[in-house]
Design a protein around this motif. Sequence first.
Motif, PDB file in Angstrom:
ATOM      1  N   UNK A   5       0.820  -1.218   0.000  1.00  0.00           N
ATOM      2  CA  UNK A   5       0.000   0.000   0.000  1.00  0.00           C
ATOM      3  C   UNK A   5       0.851   1.264   0.000  1.00  0.00           C
ATOM      4  N   UNK A   6       0.400   2.254  -0.784  1.00  0.00           N
ATOM      5  CA  UNK A   6       0.931   3.627  -0.678  1.00  0.00           C
ATOM      6  C   UNK A   6      -0.208   4.546  -0.260  1.00  0.00           C
ATOM      7  N   UNK A   7       0.156   5.560   0.509  1.00  0.00           N
ATOM      8  CA  UNK A   7      -0.889   6.404   1.115  1.00  0.00           C
ATOM      9  C   UNK A   7      -0.754   7.853   0.677  1.00  0.00           C
ATOM     10  N   UNK A   8      -0.238   8.066  -0.522  1.00  0.00           N
ATOM     11  CA  UNK A   8       0.074   9.443  -0.917  1.00  0.00           C
ATOM     12  C   UNK A   8      -0.758   9.946  -2.095  1.00  0.00           C
ATOM     13  N   UNK A   9      -1.971   9.400  -2.255  1.00  0.00           N
ATOM     14  CA  UNK A   9      -2.901   9.959  -3.233  1.00  0.00           C
ATOM     15  C   UNK A   9      -2.530   9.646  -4.676  1.00  0.00           C
ATOM     16  N   UNK A  10      -3.155  10.383  -5.585  1.00  0.00           N
ATOM     17  CA  UNK A  10      -2.829  10.224  -7.007  1.00  0.00           C
ATOM     18  C   UNK A  10      -3.050  11.542  -7.735  1.00  0.00           C
ATOM     19  N   UNK A  11      -2.559  11.592  -8.971  1.00  0.00           N
ATOM     20  CA  UNK A  11      -2.473  12.878  -9.650  1.00  0.00           C
ATOM     21  C   UNK A  11      -3.141  12.837 -11.029  1.00  0.00           C
ATOM     22  N   UNK A  12      -3.861  13.927 -11.339  1.00  0.00           N
ATOM     23  CA  UNK A  12      -4.379  14.126 -12.705  1.00  0.00           C
ATOM     24  C   UNK A  12      -3.551  15.224 -13.333  1.00  0.00           C
ATOM     25  N   UNK A  13      -3.130  15.050 -14.573  1.00  0.00           N
ATOM     26  CA  UNK A  13      -2.370  16.120 -15.244  1.00  0.00           C
ATOM     27  C   UNK A  13      -3.160  16.608 -16.460  1.00  0.00           C
ATOM     28  N   UNK A  14      -3.034  17.913 -16.736  1.00  0.00           N
ATOM     29  CA  UNK A  14      -3.865  18.578 -17.752  1.00  0.00           C
ATOM     30  C   UNK A  14      -3.018  19.246 -18.808  1.00  0.00           C
ATOM     31  N   UNK A  15      -3.572  19.220 -20.027  1.00  0.00           N
ATOM     32  CA  UNK A  15      -2.890  19.834 -21.162  1.00  0.00           C
ATOM     33  C   UNK A  15      -3.407  21.246 -21.415  1.00  0.00           C
ATOM     34  N   UNK A  16      -4.706  21.492 -21.164  1.00  0.00           N
ATOM     35  CA  UNK A  16      -5.287  22.797 -21.495  1.00  0.00           C
ATOM     36  C   UNK A  16      -5.763  23.500 -20.224  1.00  0.00           C
ATOM     37  N   UNK A  17      -5.683  24.822 -20.265  1.00  0.00           N
ATOM     38  CA  UNK A  17      -6.098  25.622 -19.110  1.00  0.00           C
ATOM     39  C   UNK A  17      -7.590  25.420 -18.849  1.00  0.00           C
ATOM     40  N   UNK A  18      -8.364  25.268 -19.919  1.00  0.00           N
ATOM     41  CA  UNK A  18      -9.812  25.131 -19.759  1.00  0.00           C
ATOM     42  C   UNK A  18     -10.159  23.906 -18.893  1.00  0.00           C
ATOM     43  N   UNK A  19      -9.599  22.743 -19.239  1.00  0.00           N
ATOM     44  CA  UNK A  19      -9.919  21.513 -18.489  1.00  0.00           C
ATOM     45  C   UNK A  19      -9.332  21.564 -17.080  1.00  0.00           C
ATOM     46  N   UNK A  20      -8.159  22.175 -16.971  1.00  0.00           N
ATOM     47  CA  UNK A  20      -7.510  22.313 -15.665  1.00  0.00           C
ATOM     48  C   UNK A  20      -8.390  23.153 -14.745  1.00  0.00           C
ATOM     49  N   UNK A  21      -8.840  24.310 -15.233  1.00  0.00           N
ATOM     50  CA  UNK A  21      -9.674  25.196 -14.412  1.00  0.00           C
ATOM     51  C   UNK A  21     -10.980  24.510 -14.013  1.00  0.00           C
ATOM     52  N   UNK A  22     -11.565  23.799 -14.987  1.00  0.00           N
ATOM     53  CA  UNK A  22     -12.811  23.055 -14.690  1.00  0.00           C
ATOM     54  C   UNK A  22     -12.587  22.041 -13.575  1.00  0.00           C
ATOM     55  N   UNK A  23     -11.474  21.311 -13.676  1.00  0.00           N
ATOM     56  CA  UNK A  23     -11.202  20.255 -12.693  1.00  0.00           C
ATOM     57  C   UNK A  23     -10.945  20.854 -11.315  1.00  0.00           C
ATOM     58  N   UNK A  24     -10.249  21.969 -11.265  1.00  0.00           N
ATOM     59  CA  UNK A  24      -9.962  22.602  -9.971  1.00  0.00           C
ATOM     60  C   UNK A  24     -11.270  23.121  -9.344  1.00  0.00           C
ATOM     61  N   UNK A  25     -12.129  23.694 -10.178  1.00  0.00           N
ATOM     62  CA  UNK A  25     -13.407  24.196  -9.653  1.00  0.00           C
ATOM     63  C   UNK A  25     -14.243  23.030  -9.108  1.00  0.00           C
TER      64      UNK A  25
END
Length: 415
Positions: A133-153
């Motif tokens: 087991x690892x307990x340090x979460x996981x990451x999504x990476x984004x190419x465009x500002x639009x999708x990044x902003x949507x995901x953060x919101x």
Amino acid sequence: MTKTAIVLGAGIIGVSTAIHLQRRGWQAVLVDRKAPGNETSFGNAGLIQREGVVPYGFPQQVGLLLRYALNNRIDAHYHLKTLPKQVAFLARYWWNSNARRHDAITRAYAPLIENSVLEHKDLIEASHAEALIRKDGWMRVFRTAEKYDQAIAEAALWEREFGVEYDKLGSADVARIEPGLIQNFTGGLRWRDPWSVLDPHALTAAYCAYFESIGGRFVSGDANSLGQAGSGWRISTAEGPLDADDVVLALGPWAEVATKRLGYSFPLGVKRGYHMHYAAQGNAVLNNWTLDAERGYFLAPMNKGIRLTTGAEFATLDAPKTPVQLDRAERVARTIFPLGERLDPEPWMGARPCTPDMMPIIGKAPRHNGLWFAFGHAHHGLTLGPVTGRVLAELMTGEKPFIDISAYSPQRFNP
Ligand SMILES: Cc1cc2nc3c(=O)[nH]c(=O)nc-3n(C[C@H](O)[C@H](O)[C@H](O)COP(=O)(O)OP(=O)(O)OC[C@H]3O[C@@H](n4cnc5c(N)ncnc54)[C@H](O)[C@@H]3O)c2cc1C
């Protein structure tokens, strides 16, 4: 008198249920035609998704549906020939994914997810599986500002509503966290709470070994031989006929093998998915479970190599493998990380067992005594194994389930 139960299906759901019954003083026997954890629970992306409170809905926007119809994407693929067989499931899935209904479903679903990490923690400690087991979460990476902003919101909303924690990562943060990436990303989002599993099959096997250590048994047998015997149930196994007071159907995508014969009708579907392990070129290292969010595939640094997993393939359960998404994803993945050679002789395929309302089926069969259902966990079966096992065992033993499970009742499809 000790109560007895057959738990049919030794994936993560069945094994977890058997543990919780055995812990409550029942004599449980796990029955599967294969060794424990060798089907869907073998090859998933290994995430215990505490952040996954919102189940994956069917796209609603016409433009997006048309793009999916072209059938050339990484995140989804369908078999045109068998589409008619899946139309009933897909139509109901689409209907339930409308914003208002999806929101109500999310609220009913969230309590299961919210308890997922805590319930795994209990079984991980009991089965001495911490090394997986690892307990340090996981990451999504984004190419465009639009999708990044949507995901953060969206993440900010989930944080407020469901207590899901996240870190907003800029382009430089992503590069610092993953120096092996060879593509610049606009930004990333790290979910903090989820845990990840370095070998999902080994985790199910460890849980099964723990089950045996507390007096449970595993035997080979086929669900097709299940029938009623007196006031209980009987199944043929490698050790001869096995009788029990109660039976739990935890057959994942094969649930209908047993439910149909017993007169139940569930509008189930599957979303098939593939994986392949890769070496890394040279001394490149991938540190985190990483989703290339705008392409729709995962890279996970597991014990067997870097596991690439794919999104949803809409096809019948038994249709031959068509790993086109894997090939497409691999081509893109090689442009973001220096993947080396393939490590498996052929792609692994599994099938996420899905219901059209995106919630699992957990509870008592409406028309039979001693018959219980635990299947349909879709994208989150690994996540939800232990919590499902606990609430079902509580129900079976007459305790009050520690969360309200009425929304997952089999009666919603079989009144
Ligand atoms: C590519 C991919 C990635 C995924 N990633 C994640 C993830 O990161 N996190 C997450 O939470 N979930 C994930 N999932 C979903 C998860 O893997 C499943 O929801 C989960 O494994 C289902 O578990 P189960 O016990 O219901 O089914 P299974 O593991 O399939 O178990 C069912 C068991 O029934 C047995 N069986 C079938 N027919 C018979 C029969 N006739 N007689 C006897 N036994 C029988 C099978 O042998 C099997 O052992 C992913 C799935 C896929 C495909």
